[in-house]
Design an enzyme around this catalytic site. Structure first.
Site, mmCIF file in Angstrom:
data_model
loop_
_atom_site.group_PDB
_atom_site.id
_atom_site.type_symbol
_atom_site.label_atom_id
_atom_site.label_comp_id
_atom_site.label_asym_id
_atom_site.label_seq_id
_atom_site.Cartn_x
_atom_site.Cartn_y
_atom_site.Cartn_z
ATOM 1 N N ALA A 1 112.278 29.661 46.921
ATOM 2 C CA ALA A 1 113.190 28.570 46.579
ATOM 3 C C ALA A 1 112.523 27.189 46.492
ATOM 4 O O ALA A 1 112.636 26.502 45.464
ATOM 5 C CB ALA A 1 114.357 28.566 47.558
ATOM 6 N N ARG B 1 116.698 30.451 37.027
ATOM 7 C CA ARG B 1 117.201 31.290 38.130
ATOM 8 C C ARG B 1 118.428 30.599 38.743
ATOM 9 O O ARG B 1 118.402 29.386 38.966
ATOM 10 C CB ARG B 1 116.120 31.509 39.202
ATOM 11 C CG ARG B 1 114.919 32.286 38.663
ATOM 12 C CD ARG B 1 114.013 32.786 39.767
ATOM 13 N NE ARG B 1 114.569 33.940 40.452
ATOM 14 C CZ ARG B 1 114.043 34.435 41.574
ATOM 15 N NH1 ARG B 1 112.995 33.866 42.140
ATOM 16 N NH2 ARG B 1 114.580 35.511 42.141
ATOM 17 N N GLN C 1 108.004 41.529 47.752
ATOM 18 C CA GLN C 1 107.416 40.262 48.201
ATOM 19 C C GLN C 1 106.860 40.374 49.628
ATOM 20 O O GLN C 1 105.895 39.702 49.975
ATOM 21 C CB GLN C 1 108.475 39.140 48.151
ATOM 22 C CG GLN C 1 108.874 38.720 46.760
ATOM 23 C CD GLN C 1 110.086 39.480 46.249
ATOM 24 O OE1 GLN C 1 110.331 40.618 46.646
ATOM 25 N NE2 GLN C 1 110.838 38.874 45.360
ATOM 26 N N ASP D 1 117.731 30.754 50.243
ATOM 27 C CA ASP D 1 117.763 30.224 48.873
ATOM 28 C C ASP D 1 118.889 29.209 48.697
ATOM 29 O O ASP D 1 118.809 28.337 47.834
ATOM 30 C CB ASP D 1 117.905 31.362 47.864
ATOM 31 C CG ASP D 1 116.577 32.077 47.732
ATOM 32 O OD1 ASP D 1 116.267 32.909 48.601
ATOM 33 O OD2 ASP D 1 115.824 31.749 46.802
ATOM 34 N N LYS E 1 117.035 36.709 50.176
ATOM 35 C CA LYS E 1 116.622 37.959 49.521
ATOM 36 C C LYS E 1 117.501 39.132 49.911
ATOM 37 O O LYS E 1 117.852 39.276 51.090
ATOM 38 C CB LYS E 1 115.151 38.218 49.888
ATOM 39 C CG LYS E 1 114.537 39.467 49.321
ATOM 40 C CD LYS E 1 114.656 39.587 47.816
ATOM 41 C CE LYS E 1 114.098 38.417 47.035
ATOM 42 N NZ LYS E 1 114.598 38.325 45.661
#
Ligand code: MRU
Length: 337
Positions: A48, A81, A189, A230, A241
């Site tokens: 983010a 996004r 990730q 985020d 996530k």
């Protein structure tokens, strides 16, 4: 470890292609805002805070030849996004700056703005690490086994990271026994990026599948969970996530403290609850591969939400650059008026 997920040099943005890590450390250099927008969409640049920073460098580059490109670039970047509020906060602040004076409507002024924003995120990370490590250090007497999710380190921010920064600071204070990093399906990730950063700092760790976390909690192998964010709504509901919500539910069931670490730029004080957060849905194709390897050759139906929302009642504390907030959370701008 000095580490720059991205830097601006000789009028170009240079960034690590995070989709190739850890096998290949490939740096991409560009002066195109379109290329930066694509990098954000493809997750070559991700996390983010880092998305917001990259967007500001992109905006600066957009006006290099022609200041009328500003609006086009602004609209393009806005669509990359939807969930991380940092992107929208950064873009909005840049727009305010751009229109506040004719003198700001050029490459060098916008570049200076981006550099300052980048530096302030770095400072936020340092403060989050300190606030988090102090608070956690004061509340736990043993060396900790910490669980984290996704990647929240130097690859996701302008500094040492958010949740990762707290873990790093705890490690420096000799308060970490082991870090469990969830792999974070489908784009891995945790497996690829958090392990890469933990290795660089020589912090002891083990990667686990996302579904292993509950079992470790049941076996009393986890003392604490720390994740990033985020977008945090005014009431503390937190988008992060996909998989974060299930970690929080499991942590609550096993009476394990669950912390969110994020800069104030991740707080959306305009929305009251997490219900208002738009959750990105990504291409289902991402699900049928593991890294770059396809698991299936035939087409299947799949659903690929990138984030979920953890309700505030599952969160023990929210660590920001200001302090550690405890429930009930209230991040409304106008709460004192
Ligand atoms: O899809 P990503 O990799 O951009 O998602 C990142 C996360 O969910 C992080 O936990 C969050 O952005 C915080 S990064 C400090």
């Amino acid at each position: 470890m000095e580490f720059d997920a991205l830097k601006f040099e000789n009028d170009k943005l240079i960034f690590i292609d995070q989709t190739k890590l850890p096998d290949e450390e490939i740096y991409i250099s560009t002066d195109s805002y379109e290329r930066i927008s694509e990098a954000i969409e493809r997750l070559e640049i991700r996390g983010a805070p880092l998305i917001g920073i990259a967007a500001l460098y992109a905006l600066a580059l957009s006006v290099k030849e022609n200041k009328n490109e500003f609006e086009i670039a602004f609209e393009r970047l806005k669509k990359t996004r939807p969930t991380a509020v940092n992107l929208f906060t950064a873009l909005k602040e840049a727009k305010k700056f751009f229109y506040s004076s004719e003198e700001n409507q050029n490459f060098s002024s916008l570049l200076k703005f981006a550099i300052e924003f980048h530096q302030s995120d770095k400072n936020y990370c340092d403060k989050i690490a300190k606030n988090g490590a102090e608070y956690i250090g004061n509340n736990f007497s043993r060396r900790l086994r910490v669980l984290t999710h996704c990647n929240t380190g130097a690859l996701a921010t302008g500094g040492i990271g958010t949740a990762f920064g707290v873990i790093l600071e705890l490690y420096k204070r000799n308060s970490i026994e082991l870090v469990y990093a969830c792999e974070a399906r489908p784009l891995l990730q945790g497996l690829r990026l958090t392990s890469f950063e933990l290795e660089k700092h020589q912090i002891p760790y083990k990667v686990i599948t996302d579904s292993t976390a509950a079992f470790l909690m049941q076996k009393q192998m986890i003392d604490l969970v720390i994740v990033g964010a985020d977008r945090i709504a005014s009431n503390g509901d937190t988008a992060n996530k996909i998989g974060t919500y299930s970690l929080a539910v499991n942590a609550k069931f096993h009476s394990i403290p669950f912390f969110v670490a994020a800069p104030s730029t991740s707080i959306d004080s305009k929305i009251l609850t997490g219900k208002e957060i738009i959750i990105e849905e990504r291409n289902p194709e991402e699900l049928i591969q593991f890294g770059s390897k396809k698991v299936l050759s035939k087409k299947i139906e799949a659903l690929n939400f990138a984030f979920d929302i953890t309700p505030n009642e599952l969160i023990t504390g929210i660590i920001t650059e200001e302090k550690v907030f405890n429930p009930p959370f209230d991040f409304r701008d106008d709460k004192n008026s």
